[in-house]
Motif scaffolding. Structure first.
Motif, PDB file in Angstrom:
ATOM      1  N   TYR A   1       0.878  -1.010  -0.108  1.00 37.13           N
ATOM      2  CA  TYR A   1      -0.071   0.074   0.046  1.00 37.13           C
ATOM      3  C   TYR A   1       0.690   1.235   0.028  1.00 37.13           C
ATOM      4  CZ  TYR A   1      -3.087   3.708   1.878  1.00 37.13           C
ATOM      5  OH  TYR A   1      -3.775   4.884   2.435  1.00 37.13           O
ATOM      6  N   PHE A   2       1.869   1.594   0.981  1.00 30.96           N
ATOM      7  CA  PHE A   2       2.744   2.601   1.074  1.00 30.96           C
ATOM      8  C   PHE A   2       3.627   2.740  -0.056  1.00 30.96           C
ATOM      9  CE2 PHE A   2       2.461   2.207   5.811  1.00 30.96           C
ATOM     10  CZ  PHE A   2       1.969   3.109   6.104  1.00 30.96           C
ATOM     11  N   GLN A   3       4.009   1.457  -0.951  1.00 32.03           N
ATOM     12  CA  GLN A   3       4.867   1.600  -2.002  1.00 32.03           C
ATOM     13  C   GLN A   3       4.102   2.104  -3.274  1.00 32.03           C
ATOM     14  OE1 GLN A   3       8.301   0.945  -1.960  1.00 32.03           O
ATOM     15  NE2 GLN A   3       8.064   2.203  -3.827  1.00 32.03           N
ATOM     16  N   TYR A   4       2.724   1.689  -3.356  1.00 31.54           N
ATOM     17  CA  TYR A   4       1.734   2.315  -4.532  1.00 31.54           C
ATOM     18  C   TYR A   4       1.819   3.678  -4.501  1.00 31.54           C
ATOM     19  CZ  TYR A   4      -1.626   3.118  -7.755  1.00 31.54           C
ATOM     20  OH  TYR A   4      -2.492   3.514  -8.927  1.00 31.54           O
ATOM     21  N   GLY A   5       1.531   4.198  -3.260  1.00 33.06           N
ATOM     22  CA  GLY A   5       1.220   5.579  -2.994  1.00 33.06           C
ATOM     23  C   GLY A   5       2.701   6.445  -3.331  1.00 33.06           C
ATOM     24  N   GLU A   6       3.549   5.802  -2.816  1.00 33.71           N
ATOM     25  CA  GLU A   6       4.951   6.412  -2.774  1.00 33.71           C
ATOM     26  C   GLU A   6       5.309   6.485  -4.473  1.00 33.71           C
ATOM     27  OE1 GLU A   6       9.303   5.246  -1.640  1.00 33.71           O
ATOM     28  OE2 GLU A   6       7.892   5.254   0.117  1.00 33.71           O
ATOM     29  N   ASN A   7       5.093   5.304  -5.063  1.00 32.66           N
ATOM     30  CA  ASN A   7       5.266   5.466  -6.606  1.00 32.66           C
ATOM     31  C   ASN A   7       4.554   6.559  -7.385  1.00 32.66           C
ATOM     32  OD1 ASN A   7       7.059   3.349  -6.255  1.00 32.66           O
ATOM     33  ND2 ASN A   7       5.426   1.503  -7.139  1.00 32.66           N
ATOM     34  N   LYS A   8       3.211   6.666  -6.959  1.00 29.50           N
ATOM     35  CA  LYS A   8       2.676   7.738  -7.674  1.00 29.50           C
ATOM     36  C   LYS A   8       3.074   9.175  -7.176  1.00 29.50           C
ATOM     37  CE  LYS A   8      -0.546   7.060  -9.590  1.00 29.50           C
ATOM     38  NZ  LYS A   8      -0.487   6.885 -11.425  1.00 29.50           N
ATOM     39  N   VAL A   9       3.354   9.283  -5.964  1.00 27.58           N
ATOM     40  CA  VAL A   9       3.999  10.622  -5.551  1.00 27.58           C
ATOM     41  C   VAL A   9       5.349  10.860  -6.327  1.00 27.58           C
ATOM     42  CG1 VAL A   9       5.173  11.904  -3.676  1.00 27.58           C
ATOM     43  CG2 VAL A   9       2.986  10.776  -3.545  1.00 27.58           C
ATOM     44  N   TYR A  10       6.173   9.910  -6.353  1.00 26.56           N
ATOM     45  CA  TYR A  10       7.455  10.041  -7.090  1.00 26.56           C
ATOM     46  C   TYR A  10       7.256  10.369  -8.499  1.00 26.56           C
ATOM     47  CZ  TYR A  10      11.843   8.595  -8.817  1.00 26.56           C
ATOM     48  OH  TYR A  10      13.354   9.096  -9.533  1.00 26.56           O
ATOM     49  N   LEU A  11       6.288   9.428  -9.210  1.00 29.26           N
ATOM     50  CA  LEU A  11       6.311   9.874 -10.642  1.00 29.26           C
ATOM     51  C   LEU A  11       5.747  11.268 -10.948  1.00 29.26           C
ATOM     52  CD1 LEU A  11       4.865   6.368 -12.039  1.00 29.26           C
ATOM     53  CD2 LEU A  11       7.224   7.472 -12.374  1.00 29.26           C
TER      54      LEU A  11
ATOM     55  N   LEU B   1       6.921  21.684  -1.576  1.00 26.10           N
ATOM     56  CA  LEU B   1       5.574  21.059  -1.191  1.00 26.10           C
ATOM     57  C   LEU B   1       5.840  19.795  -0.068  1.00 26.10           C
ATOM     58  CD1 LEU B   1       3.892  20.848  -4.408  1.00 26.10           C
ATOM     59  CD2 LEU B   1       3.563  22.430  -2.807  1.00 26.10           C
ATOM     60  N   GLY B   2       6.984  19.937   0.289  1.00 22.17           N
ATOM     61  CA  GLY B   2       7.381  18.733   1.268  1.00 22.17           C
ATOM     62  C   GLY B   2       7.455  17.472   0.558  1.00 22.17           C
ATOM     63  N   ILE B   3       7.608  17.273  -0.614  1.00 21.31           N
ATOM     64  CA  ILE B   3       7.570  15.990  -1.342  1.00 21.31           C
ATOM     65  C   ILE B   3       8.938  15.557  -1.620  1.00 21.31           C
ATOM     66  CG2 ILE B   3       7.013  14.580  -3.622  1.00 21.31           C
ATOM     67  CD1 ILE B   3       5.042  16.988  -3.827  1.00 21.31           C
ATOM     68  N   GLN B   4       9.356  14.217  -1.188  1.00 21.38           N
ATOM     69  CA  GLN B   4      10.616  13.789  -1.353  1.00 21.38           C
ATOM     70  C   GLN B   4      10.623  12.494  -1.964  1.00 21.38           C
ATOM     71  OE1 GLN B   4      11.900  13.378   2.738  1.00 21.38           O
ATOM     72  NE2 GLN B   4      11.771  15.677   3.203  1.00 21.38           N
ATOM     73  N   GLN B   5      11.595  11.836  -2.310  1.00 20.16           N
ATOM     74  CA  GLN B   5      11.609  10.718  -2.831  1.00 20.16           C
ATOM     75  C   GLN B   5      10.633   9.613  -2.231  1.00 20.16           C
ATOM     76  OE1 GLN B   5      12.497  10.857  -5.739  1.00 20.16           O
ATOM     77  NE2 GLN B   5      14.043  12.465  -5.412  1.00 20.16           N
ATOM     78  N   SER B   6      10.686   9.454  -0.839  1.00 22.73           N
ATOM     79  CA  SER B   6       9.660   8.553  -0.131  1.00 22.73           C
ATOM     80  C   SER B   6       8.233   9.520   0.061  1.00 22.73           C
ATOM     81  CB  SER B   6      10.059   7.944   0.742  1.00 22.73           C
ATOM     82  OG  SER B   6      10.295   9.024   1.839  1.00 22.73           O
ATOM     83  N   VAL B   7       7.124   9.016   0.255  1.00 24.08           N
ATOM     84  CA  VAL B   7       5.948   9.813   0.640  1.00 24.08           C
ATOM     85  C   VAL B   7       6.128  10.698   1.800  1.00 24.08           C
ATOM     86  CG1 VAL B   7       3.565   9.666   1.008  1.00 24.08           C
ATOM     87  CG2 VAL B   7       4.662   7.855  -0.330  1.00 24.08           C
ATOM     88  N   THR B   8       6.865  10.212   3.073  1.00 19.40           N
ATOM     89  CA  THR B   8       7.054  11.243   4.021  1.00 19.40           C
ATOM     90  C   THR B   8       8.107  10.506   4.658  1.00 19.40           C
ATOM     91  OG1 THR B   8       5.406  10.203   5.573  1.00 19.40           O
ATOM     92  CG2 THR B   8       4.656  11.914   4.281  1.00 19.40           C
ATOM     93  N   PRO B   9       8.796  11.026   5.512  1.00 17.01           N
ATOM     94  CA  PRO B   9      10.052  10.450   6.262  1.00 17.01           C
ATOM     95  C   PRO B   9       9.208   9.345   7.382  1.00 17.01           C
ATOM     96  CG  PRO B   9      10.209  12.737   6.502  1.00 17.01           C
ATOM     97  CD  PRO B   9       9.068  12.576   5.523  1.00 17.01           C
ATOM     98  N   ALA B  10       7.986   9.710   7.804  1.00 17.67           N
ATOM     99  CA  ALA B  10       7.490   8.593   8.556  1.00 17.67           C
ATOM    100  C   ALA B  10       6.824   7.444   7.776  1.00 17.67           C
ATOM    101  CB  ALA B  10       5.998   9.315   9.259  1.00 17.67           C
ATOM    102  N   CYS B  11       6.842   7.702   6.666  1.00 17.10           N
ATOM    103  CA  CYS B  11       6.214   6.354   5.656  1.00 17.10           C
ATOM    104  C   CYS B  11       7.526   5.610   5.628  1.00 17.10           C
ATOM    105  CB  CYS B  11       6.071   6.983   4.487  1.00 17.10           C
ATOM    106  SG  CYS B  11       4.165   7.091   4.371  1.00 17.10           S
ATOM    107  N   ALA B  12       8.717   6.236   5.392  1.00 13.73           N
ATOM    108  CA  ALA B  12      10.070   5.468   5.291  1.00 13.73           C
ATOM    109  C   ALA B  12      10.422   4.859   6.601  1.00 13.73           C
ATOM    110  CB  ALA B  12      11.157   6.697   5.185  1.00 13.73           C
ATOM    111  N   ALA B  13      10.246   5.487   7.691  1.00 12.91           N
ATOM    112  CA  ALA B  13      10.483   4.982   9.131  1.00 12.91           C
ATOM    113  C   ALA B  13       9.302   3.642   9.213  1.00 12.91           C
ATOM    114  CB  ALA B  13      10.283   5.887  10.293  1.00 12.91           C
TER     115      ALA B  13
END
Length: 170
Positions: free
Chosen positions: A116-126, A147-159
């Motif tokens: 779930y997180f990876q799909y969201g992260e992929n959409k944000v990244y693209l 906008l606070g957008i990084q390569q991952s969705v958020t630092p908390a998502c990465a954690a």
């Protein structure tokens, strides 16, 4: 980087480009809205007690990013139309339903949450890649940082993804 600079790139773009910029901004916005809404639904579920602090952090970061997007939408005079995100929301809902379906089984739950997180992260990244390219063309760099957008969705998502992976590998 200031929101007024983001306004300049959006207002200086041609109508066609503006439509694409809005589409990608909306895609990212919808991912964060989905994260905030769906994770709030499971935040009190005892099946998620072991990751509750991490979920709460993702929810709070998502709320902050949603607020930034809402401010930007006001500045660029863009009214988000959530129905334009139906495809993204449907896919995220499908992944999230798997999380809820097997929430009692920690390993399966964690794998489904990662998906779930990876799909969201992929959409944000693209979308952020597209926005970065457009902003470079129109003389504005690092719109994604604004906008606070990084390569991952958020630092908390990465954690939380790191924590889930550790639990899976144990």
């Amino acid at each position: 980087m200031m929101i007024s600079q983001a306004k300049n790139v959006c207002l200086n773009a041609t109508n066609d480009i503006q439509e694409y910029v809005n589409e990608h901004l909306l895609s990212i916005y919808c991912v964060y809205r989905h994260l905030e809404e769906r994770l709030s639904e499971i935040d009190m579920n005892t099946d998620f007690a072991d990751i509750k602090p991490a979920l709460s952090e993702v929810i709070q970061e998502s709320k902050g990013i949603i607020k930034k997007f809402q401010q930007l939408f006001l500045v660029i005079k863009f009214q988000p139309e959530p129905e334009k995100c139906n495809l993204i929301v449907k896919q995220l809902d499908d992944y999230f339903a798997r999380v809820q379906l097997r929430s009692w089984h920690k390993l399966t739950r964690n794998v489904n949450l990662l998906t779930y997180f990876q799909y969201g992260e992929n959409k944000v990244y693209l979308s952020s890649i597209f926005l970065k390219e457009i902003s470079n063309i129109y003389g504005m760099s690092h719109v994604d940082e604004l906008l606070g957008i990084q390569q991952s969705v958020t630092p908390a998502c990465a954690a939380i993804k790191y924590k889930l992976r550790r639990q899976i590998n144990q």
